[in-house]
Design a protein around this motif. Structure first.
Motif, PDB file in Angstrom:
ATOM      1  N   GLY A 289       7.389  14.684  83.324  1.00 15.24           N
ATOM      2  CA  GLY A 289       7.055  16.102  83.239  1.00 15.24           C
ATOM      3  C   GLY A 289       6.277  16.620  84.427  1.00 15.24           C
ATOM      4  O   GLY A 289       6.133  17.830  84.601  1.00 15.24           O
ATOM      5  N   PHE A 290       5.776  15.710  85.255  1.00 13.75           N
ATOM      6  CA  PHE A 290       4.947  16.077  86.398  1.00 13.75           C
ATOM      7  C   PHE A 290       5.641  15.701  87.717  1.00 13.75           C
ATOM      8  O   PHE A 290       6.329  14.695  87.814  1.00 13.75           O
ATOM      9  N   CYS A 291       5.442  16.491  88.728  1.00  9.53           N
ATOM     10  CA  CYS A 291       5.608  16.091  90.126  1.00  9.53           C
ATOM     11  C   CYS A 291       6.944  15.405  90.403  1.00  9.53           C
ATOM     12  O   CYS A 291       7.990  16.021  90.249  1.00  9.53           O
ATOM     13  N   THR A 292       6.933  14.131  90.791  1.00  9.38           N
ATOM     14  CA  THR A 292       8.163  13.442  91.197  1.00  9.38           C
ATOM     15  C   THR A 292       8.905  12.802  90.029  1.00  9.38           C
ATOM     16  O   THR A 292       9.883  12.089  90.240  1.00  9.38           O
ATOM     17  N   ALA A 293       8.460  13.053  88.809  1.00 10.66           N
ATOM     18  CA  ALA A 293       9.094  12.455  87.631  1.00 10.66           C
ATOM     19  C   ALA A 293      10.110  13.413  87.009  1.00 10.66           C
ATOM     20  O   ALA A 293      10.173  14.601  87.346  1.00 10.66           O
ATOM     21  N   SER A 294      10.906  12.882  86.069  1.00 12.40           N
ATOM     22  CA  SER A 294      11.901  13.687  85.351  1.00 12.40           C
ATOM     23  C   SER A 294      11.245  14.827  84.581  1.00 12.40           C
ATOM     24  O   SER A 294      10.094  14.717  84.132  1.00 12.40           O
TER      25      SER A 294
ATOM     26  N   TRP B 248       8.828  24.739  81.586  1.00 11.35           N
ATOM     27  CA  TRP B 248       8.996  24.332  80.191  1.00 11.35           C
ATOM     28  C   TRP B 248       8.242  23.039  79.900  1.00 11.35           C
ATOM     29  O   TRP B 248       7.520  22.924  78.905  1.00 11.35           O
ATOM     30  N   ASN B 249       8.376  22.059  80.789  1.00 11.95           N
ATOM     31  CA  ASN B 249       7.653  20.806  80.598  1.00 11.95           C
ATOM     32  C   ASN B 249       6.142  21.010  80.692  1.00 11.95           C
ATOM     33  O   ASN B 249       5.377  20.385  79.961  1.00 11.95           O
ATOM     34  N   SER B 250       5.724  21.884  81.579  1.00 18.41           N
ATOM     35  CA  SER B 250       4.299  22.191  81.703  1.00 18.41           C
ATOM     36  C   SER B 250       3.752  22.765  80.404  1.00 18.41           C
ATOM     37  O   SER B 250       2.646  22.425  79.963  1.00 18.41           O
ATOM     38  N   ALA B 251       4.539  23.637  79.764  1.00 15.43           N
ATOM     39  CA  ALA B 251       4.122  24.230  78.489  1.00 15.43           C
ATOM     40  C   ALA B 251       3.983  23.161  77.407  1.00 15.43           C
ATOM     41  O   ALA B 251       3.008  23.154  76.638  1.00 15.43           O
TER      42      ALA B 251
END
Length: 332
Positions: free
Chosen positions: A102-107, A235-238
């Motif tokens: 969900g963060f940075c260089t990840a899916s 969306w992932n940040s939420a």
């Protein structure tokens, strides 16, 4: 008069040029310059193939055989540990800095049940893949909540635990901070831009101060959020904000069994959701000058180091001072 007009026009067009040239990065932060070679770990989780990016830095000085795992915060990435990666590797440690799902260089999965237990399990799988059986865990901000959960889940594999201005030293919901739905967080994250990030961090993280070296991390975050993966990132940040708000770790600090270091900048005022809290609630949350000693008293083998006058990220504000304290404790 003509010279003044020309200067004004130059400034005007110059500011537009800077805005136009602001970097954007791919959904997994493609295009951002990493401080060390980026590696990838592919694994199965919740019925899908996911990927974590990570930095794995060997000891540059005389190797001591010990490994340190760095867990980043919500508005940070593995790369923001740049100076700490350098300091620890020079001191003889192998240092691993993963980017969580969900963060940075990840899916950025379309569907994922986020929990600190799940992220801890993902990290454990990465370390198992790397052959690391025991490590020192160091978490910053949201990474402090994750580091706590990791240490509770895998106590035999955590040599020591260190936390830098971890959020979650209090339960905001229980203290009266209003709940935001995932949809409300999502709407907020869709509007994220560099100016908003900069203003928030200046006020909340750095006690109103700003240094030019902070700008790289602002552009990293804004460039990720405004790139081609904009919707997936938001969306992932939420989903992650909902995890942070609804999964407190403060009630379990008393169960930590390993030596634990709290590194606290006492001018930090970070508290998730405080921007929509009633004034009387906002006034009593995010007070790290009080929270540091309070939580240190709950952890059986705690050592507290307070950086007077520093904010949410002392490792970025005054890296030399920060690393001296960290390495001194690790060397005991």
């Amino acid at each position: 008069m003509l010279r003044a007009t020309a200067l004004a026009l130059a400034c005007l067009f110059g500011s537009h040029a800077v805005a136009a040239q602001a970097p954007t990065y791919g959904e997994q932060l493609e295009g951002f310059s990493q401080p060390y070679p980026l590696k990838h770990f592919d694994f199965q989780s919740q019925g899908q193939t996911l990927q974590m990016g990570y930095l794995d830095v060997p000891a540059k000085g005389k190797a001591n055989g010990r490994s340190v795992v760095l867990m980043h915060g919500k508005n940070f990435c593995a790369a923001t540990w740049e100076s700490t990666l350098d300091a620890l590797s020079q001191a003889g440690y192998r240092v691993i800095a993963p980017d969580q799902i969900g963060f940075c260089t990840a899916s950025k999965p379309a569907h994922y049940q986020y929990s600190f237990q799940q992220l801890a399990n993902n990290t454990h799988a990465l370390l198992d893949h790397l052959g690391i059986r025991q490590a020192i865990i160091l978490g910053h901000s949201t990474g402090g909540m994750l580091a706590t959960r990791y240490a509770l889940l895998y106590p035999q594999q955590v040599e020591r635990l260190a936390m830098v201005n971890p959020i979650g030293l209090e339960d905001w919901k229980a203290l009266g901070v209003p709940y935001r739905t995932v949809d409300q967080w999502h709407e907020r994250e869709l509007r994220l831009d560099a100016e908003g990030v900069r203003n928030y961090e200046r006020k909340t993280y750095y006690d109103g101060r700003w240094k030019p070296e902070y700008e790289r991390w602002v552009q990293m975050l804004a460039g990720l959020n405004q790139g081609p993966g904009h919707k997936a990132v938001a969306w992932n940040s939420a989903l992650i904000y909902d995890m942070i708000f609804t999964q407190p770790v403060v009630y379990e600090f008393k169960n930590l069994k390993m030596p634990t270091l709290l590194l606290i900048g006492d001018r930090d005022t970070t508290a998730i959701g405080s921007d929509i809290a009633p004034p009387e609630v906002k006034a009593r949350v995010g007070n790290y000058k009080v929270l540091g000693p309070q939580v240190a008293g709950q952890i059986p083998q705690a050592t507290l180091v307070t950086f007077e006058g520093l904010g949410h990220a002392p490792q970025i504000e005054e890296p030399q001072r920060f690393h001296q304290a960290l390495l001194e404790w690790l060397g005991r």
